[in-house]
Enzyme design. Structure first.
Site, mmCIF file in Angstrom:
data_model
loop_
_atom_site.group_PDB
_atom_site.id
_atom_site.type_symbol
_atom_site.label_atom_id
_atom_site.label_comp_id
_atom_site.label_asym_id
_atom_site.label_seq_id
_atom_site.Cartn_x
_atom_site.Cartn_y
_atom_site.Cartn_z
ATOM 1 C CG HIS A 1 5.393 -3.455 2.585
ATOM 2 N ND1 HIS A 1 4.325 -4.171 2.601
ATOM 3 C CD2 HIS A 1 5.703 -2.225 1.346
ATOM 4 C CE1 HIS A 1 4.272 -3.798 0.959
ATOM 5 N NE2 HIS A 1 5.042 -3.111 -0.236
ATOM 6 N NE ARG B 1 2.226 -7.075 -2.802
ATOM 7 C CZ ARG B 1 2.546 -5.499 -2.806
ATOM 8 N NH1 ARG B 1 4.376 -5.286 -2.505
ATOM 9 N NH2 ARG B 1 2.074 -4.609 -2.762
HETATM 10 C C1 GLV Z 1 3.248 -1.163 -2.530
HETATM 11 O O1 GLV Z 1 3.963 -1.855 -2.261
HETATM 12 C C2 GLV Z 1 2.502 -1.079 -3.558
HETATM 13 O O2 GLV Z 1 2.106 -2.388 -4.029
HETATM 14 O O3 GLV Z 1 2.336 0.173 -4.256
#
Ligand code: GLV
Length: 313
Positions: free
Chosen positions: A276, A228
């Site tokens: 992401h 994160r």
């Molecule tokens: C992706 O970032 C997830 O948390 O599944």
């Protein structure tokens, strides 16, 4: 059995169909963001949620569990309506680890082969053969040794790196030197050539990768973040890249997503930005996992993946 499902509209039909197929006889209700909820609606047994939907918990009086359709759950903990009296269960791997391993291996190999240096040389039309590096001469460290982090660490061992792992509590992982607890963080970081963060966003991990901690890495180290964005202090990373202490970074997660167009990261060729994508949730695997756990809960059996609210993951 009733399940309320909240996923982004563009993928709603797909998830809805998969849940209906996986839970024959169940009533699967799709809840759209902003949708008005009939106060007399029959409460659900389970909620399965991907993105935040403000009404998903409205009128729920008999919930047995909430399933996050993601591995990270920081966005759900921030929802005012999230019940704390029933288990919140997050996805465990569900196909994500394979993808995230591939992403980390690519970033690590790019570092081994000095492709970032050759990219710079190409911009300068500069033909210089750099000294080759072998993974066995390099130290790689993985922060966060959960279901995904442990597999990432293992994959780096297979790639030939000398691998360290950092976790909150003791873990045994074949071929990985594990450092457990905050008091071991500096020793974990000291001299790492490649640092991979798979950390979740929690109060304990916020800004853990900062000027002071990153300065402990080897000169010219490379930072990879697939956990994160909040674990990293963005300006500190940029300052260390500017100074040449770090050779660069491969970042897939950010404090603010999408990464704002005026963010400094976009301007540094040494910093590889991806949107992401390192571990996209596979709907079929995710639904199979959730359906399996619903069956276990209905039989009164324990399930894994329950979030510890006090730890935040
Ligand atoms: C992706 O970032 C997830 O948390 O599944």
């Amino acid at each position: 059995m009733r399940l309320v499902l909240s996923v982004p509209p563009e993928v709603a039909a797909l998830w809805h169909g998969l849940f209906e197929a996986a839970l024959p006889g169940a009533h699967v209700e799709l809840r759209e963001p902003g949708q008005a909820v009939d106060p007399g609606a029959i409460p659900a047994d389970f909620v399965a949620i991907y993105g935040p939907c403000e009404t998903v918990f409205t009128g729920q009086r008999g919930l047995k569990a909430v399933f996050a359709l993601s591995a990270g759950i920081g966005h759900l903990l921030a929802l005012p309506g999230l019940p704390r009296s029933v288990p919140l269960i997050r996805l465990e791997d569900a196909g994500m680890a394979t993808e995230m391993i591939r992403y980390v291996q690519a970033a690590a190999l790019r570092f081994v082969l000095r492709l970032d240096t050759y990219a710079r040389q190409q911009r300068e039309a500069n033909w210089v053969q750099q000294a080759t590096r072998a993974p066995s001469s390099l130290k790689a460290g993985v922060m966060g040794l959960g279901v995904i982090g442990a597999q990432v660490a293992q994959a780096l061992v297979e790639q030939g790196f000398a691998v360290r792992g950092y976790a909150q509590s003791e873990k045994k992982l074949k071929g990985v030197q594990v450092f457990a607890g905050k008091s071991r963080l500096d020793a974990f970081l000291d001299g790492l050539n490649v640092l991979v963060s798979v950390l979740p966003a929690t109060p304990a991990t916020d800004g853990i990768l900062n000027r002071q901690s990153l300065s402990r890495l080897a000169d010219g180290a490379h930072v990879v973040n697939i956990g994160r964005g909040a674990a990293l202090v963005d300006d500190d990373l940029v300052a260390l890249v500017e100074r040449g202490k770090l050779s660069g970074a491969t970042l897939d997660v950010f404090r603010e997503e999408p990464l704002p167009s005026d963010h400094l990261f976009w301007r540094y060729p040494e910093i590889v930005v991806t949107p992401h994508i390192s571990g996209i949730t596979g709907p079929a695997a995710a639904v199979a996992q959730v359906a399996g756990k619903i069956a276990q809960l209905e039989r009164g059996e324990p399930v894994s993946g329950i979030v510890a609210f006090e730890k935040g993951y």
